[in-house]
Design an enzyme around this catalytic site. Structure first.
Site, PDB file in Angstrom:
ATOM      1  N   GLY A 141      38.491  32.528  45.680  1.00 18.98           N
ATOM      2  CA  GLY A 141      38.109  33.544  44.700  1.00 18.98           C
ATOM      3  C   GLY A 141      38.481  33.259  43.263  1.00 18.98           C
ATOM      4  O   GLY A 141      37.663  33.393  42.354  1.00 18.98           O
ATOM      5  N   ARG A 158      40.520  41.542  50.408  1.00 24.05           N
ATOM      6  CA  ARG A 158      41.629  41.093  51.240  1.00 24.05           C
ATOM      7  C   ARG A 158      41.140  41.031  52.678  1.00 24.05           C
ATOM      8  O   ARG A 158      40.306  41.828  53.091  1.00 24.05           O
ATOM      9  CB  ARG A 158      42.833  42.034  51.127  1.00 24.05           C
ATOM     10  CG  ARG A 158      43.647  41.857  49.858  1.00 24.05           C
ATOM     11  CD  ARG A 158      44.413  40.553  49.883  1.00 24.05           C
ATOM     12  NE  ARG A 158      45.289  40.377  48.733  1.00 24.05           N
ATOM     13  CZ  ARG A 158      44.973  39.659  47.668  1.00 24.05           C
ATOM     14  NH1 ARG A 158      43.789  39.076  47.596  1.00 24.05           N
ATOM     15  NH2 ARG A 158      45.817  39.520  46.667  1.00 24.05           N
ATOM     16  N   HIS A 189      39.556  30.926  50.735  1.00 23.59           N
ATOM     17  CA  HIS A 189      40.146  31.784  49.692  1.00 23.59           C
ATOM     18  C   HIS A 189      40.043  31.130  48.307  1.00 23.59           C
ATOM     19  O   HIS A 189      41.046  30.833  47.648  1.00 23.59           O
ATOM     20  CB  HIS A 189      41.611  32.105  50.010  1.00 23.59           C
ATOM     21  CG  HIS A 189      42.064  33.397  49.368  1.00 23.59           C
ATOM     22  ND1 HIS A 189      42.883  34.279  50.009  1.00 23.59           N
ATOM     23  CD2 HIS A 189      41.804  33.937  48.147  1.00 23.59           C
ATOM     24  CE1 HIS A 189      43.121  35.319  49.214  1.00 23.59           C
ATOM     25  NE2 HIS A 189      42.465  35.124  48.075  1.00 23.59           N
ATOM     26  N   ARG A 200      36.389  55.431  45.200  1.00 21.09           N
ATOM     27  CA  ARG A 200      37.192  56.610  45.543  1.00 21.09           C
ATOM     28  C   ARG A 200      37.100  57.696  44.474  1.00 21.09           C
ATOM     29  O   ARG A 200      37.143  58.884  44.779  1.00 21.09           O
ATOM     30  CB  ARG A 200      38.654  56.210  45.746  1.00 21.09           C
ATOM     31  CG  ARG A 200      38.919  55.464  47.039  1.00 21.09           C
ATOM     32  CD  ARG A 200      40.355  55.063  47.173  1.00 21.09           C
ATOM     33  NE  ARG A 200      40.754  54.124  46.130  1.00 21.09           N
ATOM     34  CZ  ARG A 200      41.961  53.606  46.019  1.00 21.09           C
ATOM     35  NH1 ARG A 200      42.916  53.942  46.876  1.00 21.09           N
ATOM     36  NH2 ARG A 200      42.236  52.750  45.060  1.00 21.09           N
ATOM     37  N   GLU A 222      45.387  34.995  57.367  1.00 16.59           N
ATOM     38  CA  GLU A 222      45.337  33.703  56.666  1.00 16.59           C
ATOM     39  C   GLU A 222      46.648  32.934  56.839  1.00 16.59           C
ATOM     40  O   GLU A 222      47.723  33.528  56.805  1.00 16.59           O
ATOM     41  CB  GLU A 222      45.104  33.939  55.164  1.00 16.59           C
ATOM     42  CG  GLU A 222      43.715  34.434  54.841  1.00 16.59           C
ATOM     43  CD  GLU A 222      43.482  34.535  53.339  1.00 16.59           C
ATOM     44  OE1 GLU A 222      44.172  33.852  52.558  1.00 16.59           O
ATOM     45  OE2 GLU A 222      42.615  35.306  52.948  1.00 16.59           O
ATOM     46  N   GLY A 252      35.870  48.724  40.689  1.00 12.81           N
ATOM     47  CA  GLY A 252      36.822  48.411  39.636  1.00 12.81           C
ATOM     48  C   GLY A 252      36.279  47.286  38.776  1.00 12.81           C
ATOM     49  O   GLY A 252      35.064  47.063  38.709  1.00 12.81           O
ATOM     50  N   ARG A 253      37.184  46.541  38.138  1.00 15.78           N
ATOM     51  CA  ARG A 253      36.747  45.460  37.259  1.00 15.78           C
ATOM     52  C   ARG A 253      35.860  44.446  37.997  1.00 15.78           C
ATOM     53  O   ARG A 253      34.802  44.047  37.512  1.00 15.78           O
ATOM     54  CB  ARG A 253      37.961  44.723  36.693  1.00 15.78           C
ATOM     55  CG  ARG A 253      38.796  45.474  35.686  1.00 15.78           C
ATOM     56  CD  ARG A 253      39.877  44.550  35.139  1.00 15.78           C
ATOM     57  NE  ARG A 253      40.776  45.209  34.223  1.00 15.78           N
ATOM     58  CZ  ARG A 253      41.925  45.783  34.567  1.00 15.78           C
ATOM     59  NH1 ARG A 253      42.286  45.788  35.841  1.00 15.78           N
ATOM     60  NH2 ARG A 253      42.696  46.354  33.671  1.00 15.78           N
ATOM     61  N   ILE A 254      36.314  44.025  39.179  1.00 17.77           N
ATOM     62  CA  ILE A 254      35.575  43.001  39.916  1.00 17.77           C
ATOM     63  C   ILE A 254      34.260  43.563  40.442  1.00 17.77           C
ATOM     64  O   ILE A 254      33.212  42.914  40.354  1.00 17.77           O
ATOM     65  CB  ILE A 254      36.439  42.433  41.051  1.00 17.77           C
ATOM     66  CG1 ILE A 254      37.635  41.670  40.465  1.00 17.77           C
ATOM     67  CG2 ILE A 254      35.621  41.523  41.958  1.00 17.77           C
ATOM     68  CD1 ILE A 254      38.673  41.250  41.488  1.00 17.77           C
TER      69      ILE A 254
END
Length: 317
Positions: A285, A236, A283, A177, A265, A154-156
């Site tokens: 990001g 995640r 975390h 996918r 977490e 995807g974008r990331i």
């Protein structure tokens, strides 16, 4: 509109939110419990929640909801039961796009940290155990020219691929996918996850969270990775079976891992923290002031749209 923001935001974001709405800024840094979320849904017109807040199905059950919009602060929204929200007449939105670059940068940080043993080296230095430079001291892996395998394009995923290709001359393979037809970098889409795992020096997980990706990488998948390969997770925590990862690392099944997210977490198992070949971040990001402000303003834009009778741009249900 009466708005609840479940965590404190950047100063710029809070100024904008409080100037536009009757805003309650929750000062408690812990996530909302399901009971907290249930009460909030019956008091506020809109809520800006974030990771870990308890908007599971029971929070939406029983009627009497006042909230019309849950405008999530973050691209991932697996802490919100979007089907239950829809059934209760509550719109759910997220903040895509604005998180892309910061998250991709963290992926690169972890690739470099794990390959060059940066975390281990800093621990040695801080402990006063560095005896000076030696030709064979703490030899790591060369990143430039290696193969990165990206799960989720995807974008990331695309932003990570661009950094790897253009910045480090890496060969890029990936699994997604659906078929990805438009890429501005040379990259090869492989038929399944196993094909990526078996050839990559660095496997980067960039898939969305949720039931469909929980334990996407477990013992069987880790066994398909090369023993000299590294696993990087910036998606995640529960995308990886953490117990299986620990066992694999302890047995030398893979060379190491770089993690920004964890299955439970903020709990990080002692066994994981004890491993020297793992780089661990809390975390981080999207943790830049610019990105966190942009996320808040993106969430706010969805609330403004609802208040003005328009369709929120980032609706996910």
């Amino acid at each position: 509109m009466r708005l609840l923001v479940t965590r404190r935001m950047t100063e710029a974001a809070e100024r904008a939110l409080t100037a536009r709405f009757d805003t309650t800024l929750r000062d408690d840094g812990t996530p909302l419990t399901v009971q907290d979320a249930r009460a909030a849904l019956r008091y506020y017109d809109a809520i800006i929640p974030t990771l870990g807040d308890g908007f599971s199905a029971p929070a939406f059950e029983g009627g009497g909801l006042k909230t019309r919009l849950v405008a999530n602060f973050g691209a991932g929204f697996n802490h919100i039961d979007v089907d239950a929200a829809r059934a209760a007449g509550v719109i759910v939105t997220n903040t895509p796009g604005v998180v892309t670059d910061a998250t991709a940068d963290i992926a690169m940080t972890l690739i470099l940290m794990t390959a060059r043993r940066a975390g281990e080296g800093e621990r040695i230095l801080r402990a006063g155990e560095w005896a000076g430079w030696q030709p064979t001291q703490m030899l790591g892996r060369h990143v430039t020219g290696s193969t990165v395998g990206i799960i989720g394009m995807g974008r990331i995923g695309k932003a990570i691929a661009a950094r790897c290709c253009h910045g480090f001359g890496m060969r890029v393979v990936f699994h997604n996918r659906s078929r990805v037809s438009s890429l501005d970098i040379p990259a090869t889409q492989l038929a399944d996850i196993g094909a990526v795992l078996s050839v990559a020096d660095f496997v980067v997980l960039a898939v969305p969270g949720g039931s469909g990706t929980r334990h996407l990488v477990g013992a069987a998948e880790l066994a398909q990775m090369r023993r000299d390969a590294f696993l990087i997770n910036i998606s995640r925590g529960d995308v990886v079976d953490e117990a299986a990862l620990i066992r694999t690392l302890q047995a030398g099944g893979i060379a190491g891992a770089g993690l920004d997210v964890y299955e439970r977490e903020p709990d990080v198992p002692d066994a994981l923290r004890a491993l020297q070949n793992v780089s661990l971040l809390p975390h981080l990001g999207t943790a830049t002031a610019e990105t966190r402000t942009a996320m808040a303003l993106r969430a706010m834009a969805n609330v403004v749209a609802l208040d003005e009778g328009r369709e929120p741009a980032d609706r996910v249900n």
